[in-house]
Structures are given as structure tokens and as C-alpha cells.
Scaffold this motif. Structure first.
Motif, PDB file in Angstrom:
ATOM      1  N   ARG A  85       0.831  -1.214   0.000  1.00 47.52           N
ATOM      2  CA  ARG A  85       0.000   0.000   0.000  1.00 47.52           C
ATOM      3  C   ARG A  85       0.867   1.265   0.000  1.00 47.52           C
ATOM      4  N   CYS A 103     -11.775 -16.854  -1.868  1.00 50.73           N
ATOM      5  CA  CYS A 103     -11.170 -16.093  -2.967  1.00 50.73           C
ATOM      6  C   CYS A 103     -12.055 -16.079  -4.206  1.00 50.73           C
ATOM      7  N   GLU A 144     -12.621  -9.201  -5.089  1.00 53.28           N
ATOM      8  CA  GLU A 144     -12.393  -7.752  -5.079  1.00 53.28           C
ATOM      9  C   GLU A 144     -12.352  -7.208  -3.650  1.00 53.28           C
ATOM     10  N   ILE A 203      -8.878  -8.213  -2.105  1.00 51.89           N
ATOM     11  CA  ILE A 203      -7.754  -7.434  -2.643  1.00 51.89           C
ATOM     12  C   ILE A 203      -7.836  -5.972  -2.206  1.00 51.89           C
ATOM     13  N   LYS A 204      -9.032  -5.417  -2.268  1.00 51.02           N
ATOM     14  CA  LYS A 204      -9.209  -4.012  -1.875  1.00 51.02           C
ATOM     15  C   LYS A 204      -8.890  -3.820  -0.401  1.00 51.02           C
ATOM     16  N   GLU A 214      -7.294  -0.249  -3.890  1.00 50.62           N
ATOM     17  CA  GLU A 214      -7.975  -0.180  -5.186  1.00 50.62           C
ATOM     18  C   GLU A 214      -7.030  -0.379  -6.368  1.00 50.62           C
ATOM     19  N   GLN A 215      -5.791   0.050  -6.255  1.00 51.34           N
ATOM     20  CA  GLN A 215      -4.877   0.020  -7.390  1.00 51.34           C
ATOM     21  C   GLN A 215      -4.438  -1.394  -7.781  1.00 51.34           C
ATOM     22  N   TYR A 216      -4.728  -2.394  -6.922  1.00 50.33           N
ATOM     23  CA  TYR A 216      -4.337  -3.780  -7.209  1.00 50.33           C
ATOM     24  C   TYR A 216      -5.511  -4.649  -7.681  1.00 50.33           C
ATOM     25  N   ILE A 217      -6.699  -4.058  -7.832  1.00 51.36           N
ATOM     26  CA  ILE A 217      -7.922  -4.842  -7.975  1.00 51.36           C
ATOM     27  C   ILE A 217      -8.104  -5.478  -9.355  1.00 51.36           C
ATOM     28  N   SER A 218      -7.349  -5.047 -10.354  1.00 50.54           N
ATOM     29  CA  SER A 218      -7.555  -5.514 -11.734  1.00 50.54           C
ATOM     30  C   SER A 218      -7.299  -7.002 -11.923  1.00 50.54           C
ATOM     31  N   GLY A 261      -8.259  -9.353  -9.764  1.00 53.66           N
ATOM     32  CA  GLY A 261      -9.150 -10.075  -8.868  1.00 53.66           C
ATOM     33  C   GLY A 261      -9.689 -11.370  -9.449  1.00 53.66           C
TER      34      GLY A 261
END
Length: 416
Positions: free
Chosen positions: A38, A311, A316, A319-320, A325-329, A331
Motif C-alpha cells: 500500500r 477467494c 475484489e 484485494i481491496k 484499489e490500485q491492485y484490484i484488476s 481479482g
């Protein structure tokens, strides 16, 4: 309040305390990774994750020494133990010094291949290798003697040392993040040496083991080193290959995915540390070690199914919550990576079980699949999804092969 007081107050056994301690260590290591992810963002976290992966590689190498000590401290006669300790310390210091020098002299090559901006992190790793290996000898002796409180202290001090030093250096912007992480790792090894059993005076004393004992030690060391090497390949080759072939942002996203998906592996590793000496002791006393394996297996099955299901249902949210949020793609890949890790963790439990019984065929199976994983990932990496799908396929087949082998062994015992 000390550990011994807590044990008496709450009537916690040494093995239970160890499991609790390792859960705390794993939680601390997770917090360490999550905060860094983060704090630094995907691109910088890719470099930091590489260093953490290299630490895992180093830990697998050191685990070879730890397992060797744990096994033979149980099996050797008491009058041979002092000689064994001296011999192991001498050879460990010699081998670890060579590995450390290789890290230093190949720093520029490693910097280039892994796209890092600073070669001096490999100098720090090189200096840390002998310390880490000596620490692993002490841990192995404690593990073999089932001195789980002393073992817990070492793991807890290492984890807390790494957290405090790294966050202090980054928080006060004393050095750039990759160097801060490398320094934190090096200093944590020094923390983890306590309680240490090594003295330099022991290196001066001559120690000799019989040819039969030496041959037995070398055989176990060789096969264990091969398997730990296989674990390095299976557990970390995907992250290293992604770091090499993909851009910094994608590598950082994949590192966060791997960190979440590997929860089950580290929990199973904790159980293996307790399982291994119990299986060796059961075999020594003529009892059936399969009963011990079955008791651990039930818990692990529940854990793996719960993790993969969670999982799948809430990728989402997980991961969030953990990385932001920046890592959510990525998921959509989370449950698949968790599945691949769970399959390997289950196979790994059986391999360690047979390894503790000096049955090395499952080790050979795992080695074949480890080589296959590297070969396929180097040649097929069009997307991160393809990288994960290859791992699921290979780990599923590995687990099936080992389950058939275990069934065959059980049928053979029952027939007799």
C-alpha cells in the motif's frame, strides 16, 4: 510476561505454543507485505517483492540444513550428538560463506536480469547468508529436540526485527525502499540467532563421525537439498519469471496476487514443522506414522477449501481490503492462484511426510514437475492468466501422482 509464564497460566503445550507463534509470525509477515504494498505502489513494490522472494529462496536453502539437524538429532545415539553438531556447524559456515560470496560477485548480473536499480542489495544478502544458515542449524536442533518454545523465540524475533528496522528506515526516509528492505532482512537474521547454540570455539575442535553415519547424512542432505531446490522452483519461479518478462506494474500486481494466494502454504509449513519430528519419532518407536499424517490432513483440507472458496466469492473485497484499489484488476485470478497454491501445499505435505521416513520417490516426482513448471512458464507467458493456468495444471497432476503413491504404499502395508 514471559513465554514460560504464559504456558503455565493457560496450560499451553510447547507444540501448541509453536503453532500460535508461527501464526503470529505469518500474520506479522503479511502485515509487513501489505503495508509495503500500500505504501509503495505496484511499481516499487515489484522490486521489494523480488527481495522478499529471494528471502524465501534463501529460507528454502536454509531449511535443508534445518531438516537435516532435526532428523539426525533424533536418530543418532546421544554420544554422537556433540560431534554431529560440530561437524554441521563447520560445513554450514563453509558452504554459506561460498553462497554469500557468489551473491556479492554476481550482484551486477542479478541487478540486470531482475531489472533492479541498486546492486548493493545483493551485497547485503551475501553478508546475511552465513548468519541465516547458522541460525537454521540452531533451529533444526531445537526442532529435533521438540524444543518448540526456543524455536518460537527465534521466529518471533526475526519477524519483529524485520518489521521494526524496515518500517523505521522507510518511514524516516533514511534510505530508498529496496535498500531499507535488504537492511531489514539482514538485521532480522541477527535477531533470529537468539537463542543461539553456535560458538566459534567449537570450530577449532576436531569432530569425526563414522563412515556409515556420514554416508547417511550426505544421502539425506543431497535429497533434501534437491527437494528444497524444487520447492524454490515451484514456489518462486513464477514471480521471478513474471518480474523478468512483464513490466513493473504487472509484476507488482502479480506479486500481490501471489502473496494473498499463498496463505495456505505458510499455514501448512507451520504444521509440517510440528509433523516432521513426530513422524520420525513414531517410526523410531515402531508406531504407525500414517495416523499422524491423517490427523493433520483433515485440518488442511478444510483450510484449503475455505481459502479457495473465499477467494472465488469475494476476490475484489479481499484485494481491496488488503492492498487497495490500485491492485484490484487481477481479482479474477485470485481464486485460481489460491487453487494452484493449495494443490502444491497438499502435495508438499505428503512429500515431507515421506521424506521424514527416508522415502525419496515423491521428492523425485516433485522435482520433475518443478522443472516442467520453469520450462513451460519460460516458453508460455502471453498473459498473467496463462502463467496461473499452467501452475494449476501441473500442481493438480503432481498431487494426483503423490496420492496414488501414498495409496499404493498403504495397500502394501495392509497386505503384509
Amino acid at each position: 510476561m514471559g513465554i514460560s509464564i504464559l504456558k503455565k497460566e493457560f496450560k499451553i503445550s510447547a507444540s501448541q505454543w509453536f503453532m500460535i507463534s508461527v501464526m503470529i509470525v505469518n500474520a506479522g509477515n503479511y502485515i509487513y507485505n501489505l503495508v509495503l504494498g500500500r505504501w509503495l505502489g505496484p511499481s516499487v513494490f515489484a522490486d521489494v517483492a523480488l527481495l522478499i522472494t529471494l528471502l524465501l529462496v534463501l529460507s528454502f536453502l536454509a531449511m535443508t540444513i534445518q531438516l537435516l539437524c532435526a532428523k539426525f538429532i533424533i536418530e543418532l545415539p546421544k554420544d554422537k550428538l556433540l560431534n554431529f553438531k560440530r561437524v554441521i556447524y563447520k560445513y554450514t559456515l563453509f558452504v554459506s560463506a561460498i553462497i554469500g560470496l557468489l551473491c556479492v560477485f554476481s550482484s551486477e548480473f542479478l541487478q540486470t536480469i531482475f531489472q533492479l536499480n541498486n546492486k548493493y542489495v545483493f551485497y547485503l544478502f551475501g553478508f546475511g547468508v552465513p548468519i541465516y544458515f547458522l541460525m537454521s542449524v540452531s533451529r533444526g536442533l531445537n526442532q529435533g529436540n521438540q524444543e518448540f518454545v526456543a524455536l518460537s523465540k527465534s521466529y518471533l524475533l526475526e519477524m519483529f526485527g524485520r518489521l521494526l528496522v524496515t518500517f523505521f528506515l522507510i518511514g524516516f526516509d533514511i534510505v530508498e525502499p529496496t535498500l531499507a528492505v535488504a537492511l531489514g532482512i539482514l538485521i532480522s537474521f541477527i535477531f533470529g540467532l537468539y537463542p543461539n547454540q553456535f560458538t566459534f570455539s567449537s570450530l577449532k575442535e576436531k569432530s569425526i563421525l563414522s563412515k556409515l553415519e556420514t554416508k547417511s547424512i550426505y544421502s539425506f542432505l543431497l535429497i533434501t537439498a534437491l527437494y528444497e531446490g524444487t520447492q524454490i522452483i515451484i514456489n518462486n519461479s513464477d514471480i521471478l519469471i513474471v518480474k523478468h518478462f512483464f513490466n513493473h506494474n504487472e509484476a507488482g500486481l502479480y506479486a500481490s496476487l501471489a502473496l494473498i494466494g499463498r496463505v495456505v502454504y505458510f499455514v501448512i509449513w507451520m504444521l509440517i514443522m510440528v509433523l516432521l519430528p513426530k513422524v520420525i519419532q513414531a517410526k523410531k518407536e515402531g508406531e504407525n506414522p500414517q495416523k499422524i499424517l491423517n490427523s493433520y490432513l483433515k485440518f488442511i483440507l478444510v483450510l484449503t477449501i475455505s481459502l479457495v472458496t473465499g477467494c472465488y466469492l469475494f476476490p475484489e473485497i479481499i484485494i481491496k481490503l488488503l492492498f487497495g484499489e490500485q491492485y484490484i484488476s487481477l481479482g479474477f485470478l485470485l481464486y485460481k492462484y489460491a487453487l494452484a497454491t493449495s494443490l502444491f501445499a497438499l502435495a508438499n505435505l505428503f512429500v515431507y511426510y515421506f521424506l521424514s521416513l527416508s522415502d525419496y520417490k515423491p521428492v523425485i516426482m516433485a522435482m520433475v514437475f518443478g522443472i516442467a513448471q520453469v520450462t513451460l512458464l519460460i516458453n508460455f507467458h502471453e498473459s498473467l492468466a496463462q502463467v496461473v493456468h499452467i501452475q494449476i495444471m501441473l500442481m493438480a497432476v503432481l498431487l494426483i501422482c503423490i496420492l496414488f503413491y501414498n495409496l499404493k504404499k498403504r495397500m502394501k502395508v495392509n497386505y503384509k
